[in-house]
Enzyme design. Structure first.
Site, short mmCIF file in Angstrom:
data_model
loop_
_atom_site.label_atom_id
_atom_site.label_comp_id
_atom_site.label_asym_id
_atom_site.label_seq_id
_atom_site.Cartn_x
_atom_site.Cartn_y
_atom_site.Cartn_z
N GLU A 157 31.28 52.16 43.56
CA GLU A 157 31.92 52.60 44.81
C GLU A 157 31.78 54.09 45.08
O GLU A 157 32.75 54.77 45.41
CB GLU A 157 33.39 52.18 44.81
CG GLU A 157 33.56 50.67 44.67
CD GLU A 157 35.01 50.22 44.61
OE1 GLU A 157 35.92 51.06 44.61
OE2 GLU A 157 35.23 49.00 44.53
N GLU A 264 31.08 40.51 42.62
CA GLU A 264 32.53 40.34 42.53
C GLU A 264 33.02 39.33 43.56
O GLU A 264 34.05 39.52 44.22
CB GLU A 264 33.23 41.70 42.73
CG GLU A 264 32.75 42.77 41.76
CD GLU A 264 33.56 44.06 41.79
OE1 GLU A 264 34.64 44.09 42.39
OE2 GLU A 264 33.08 45.04 41.20
C1 XIL Z 1 40.30 45.15 40.00
C2 XIL Z 1 40.91 44.26 38.91
O1 XIL Z 1 40.53 42.92 39.13
C3 XIL Z 1 42.40 44.41 38.94
O2 XIL Z 1 42.98 43.67 37.87
C4 XIL Z 1 42.79 45.89 38.82
O3 XIL Z 1 44.20 46.01 38.95
C5 XIL Z 1 42.11 46.71 39.89
O4 XIL Z 1 40.70 46.49 39.83
N1 XIL Z 1 36.33 46.43 42.88
C6 XIL Z 1 35.97 46.61 41.56
C7 XIL Z 1 36.79 46.04 40.49
O5 XIL Z 1 34.89 47.15 41.31
O6 XIL Z 1 36.79 46.84 39.35
C8 XIL Z 1 38.22 45.80 40.95
O7 XIL Z 1 38.90 45.11 39.91
C9 XIL Z 1 38.23 45.02 42.24
C10 XIL Z 1 37.54 45.79 43.33
#
Ligand code: XIL
Length: 369
Positions: A157, A264
């Site tokens: 990000e 994701e």
């Molecule tokens: C999220 C996790 O799933 C949660 O448990 C945590 O509280 C916050 O992060 N983008 C990403 C991930 O790259 O690392 C994030 O994961 C979700 C959004």
């Protein structure tokens, strides 16, 4: 004669069995995908410690990524403290079950320790100090997992949503714009064989795609060792534009010589304002499905999931992995983001671990001739 008959019966039974098995076809995602696509899941401890969860994970998926436990805050909490104990449990699990492990992530503005790029008063460290910290951070972690992970999300990000280009992060403020390039170079120096990815959300969308292309092209032009780009795909049922935008973005990323991964994937069925996945987003919102997911919503979610997997299948050899951000609905971060404490249904498997309509729809796409 009797022997011949027995033999014939045995033959008939075995061929009947074989054709029955063939007719039934693959029954799991990983089987259906074969060697065309890695099927991944983001996991946390329960998915490897609970036998039923572990069974779902290892039968359906062939690659894992840790939803939290590989993030800089946990691996490198203090300047001289690296903590690999928890992360190593996933390494052992992956090795025991032949799962490919992906490291998420080396650098992110969230769940990251302040010491990397800020002094005690919160001021950005001078560039040389920031660079030295980045090098030590990445070198130590990548070296530890050398040969154990197949790839790293090196920078997560890094692109801004509203500003014109890069997100204003502690790393950017300390080091400057080339922190991204340096991160990839340090990772490659520590493990020349590991794949290195840039990972972000909404980079398939028109407002962010040009920024992503600019960044990735700049990295390739500078001969930075980057293998692929991860498109997160935290999707919403009410925002059905994604597949067309994805279709358009993928060939342009591929033209830079990059692999593309859907890293994701989840399909949110509840209303939310936040688009993409800004983890700082906090909202109030309705929680309409505490008693169960209505059949029509489950069906619509299935169609959405299928459309995303169809895009992956449309780009063989380019889209190399699809990872869902969780396994069953209970393991999804969508139960707490961006509204805390909702009953959400973002995954392919229900809370009782049974396959949802979306599973069947994805299987159809993966097994289509
Ligand atoms: C999220 C996790 O799933 C949660 O448990 C945590 O509280 C916050 O992060 N983008 C990403 C991930 O790259 O690392 C994030 O994961 C979700 C959004």
């Amino acid at each position: 004669m009797k022997r011949a008959l027995t033999l014939l019966t045995a033959l008939l039974t075995s061929s009947a069995l074989t054709s029955a098995t063939l007719a039934a076809g693959p029954t799991t995602l990983r089987e259906a995908a074969g060697d065309r696509l890695l099927i991944g899941a983001a996991i946390s401890m329960p998915q490897i410690e609970d036998p039923k969860q572990a069974e779902l994970l290892t039968s359906q998926f062939n690659s894992i990524v840790c939803g939290n436990d590989f993030k800089p805050l946990y691996l490198h909490p203090k300047p001289d403290v690296f903590n690999f104990e928890t992360a190593d449990k996933y390494v052992a699990f992956a090795e025991a079950h032949g799962l490919k492990l992906i490291g998420h992530n080396l650098l992110w503005h969230s769940q990251a320790p302040a010491h990397l790029f800020q002094d005690e008063s919160g001021k950005p460290l001078p560039r040389e100090q920031g660079l030295a910290n980045l090098q030590k951070h990445i070198t130590t972690i990548v070296t530890h997992f050398k040969g154990k992970v197949i790839g790293w999300d090196v920078v997560n990000e890094g692109l801004a949503d509203s500003e014109p280009y890069l997100r204003s992060t502690p790393a950017l403020k300390s080091i400057g714009e080339d922190y991204i390039q340096k991160a990839f170079e340090f990772a490659h120096a520590a493990d020349p064989d590991v794949e290195l990815y840039y990972n972000d959300y909404n980079i398939e969308k028109p407002y962010k795609f040009p920024k992503a292309l600019k960044l990735l092209k700049a990295l390739k032009d500078a001969k930075v060792p980057i293998t692929g780009v991860g498109i997160q795909l935290h999707c919403q049922l009410t925002e059905p534009k994604t597949p067309a935008e994805l279709e358009a973005a993928i060939p342009q990323f591929a033209a830079l010589g990059l692999k593309v991964m859907f890293t994701e994937l989840d399909v949110d069925v509840l209303p939310r304002k936040a688009s993409g996945a800004d983890v700082t987003a906090k909202e109030q919102g309705a929680n309409p499905y505490t008693a169960g997911l209505p059949a029509d919503v489950a069906e619509a979610q299935g169609k959405y999931y299928a459309s995303i997997f169809q895009v992956a299948m449309n780009h063989p050899g380019v889209v190399t992995r699809v990872t869902t951000w969780g396994t069953d609905d209970s393991t999804s971060w969508l139960n707490d983001w961006p509204v805390r404490g909702r009953t959400n249904y973002g995954m392919l498997f229900a809370r009782d671990l049974s396959p949802k309509p979306a599973f069947a729809d994805v299987m159809k796409v993966l097994t289509a001739k």
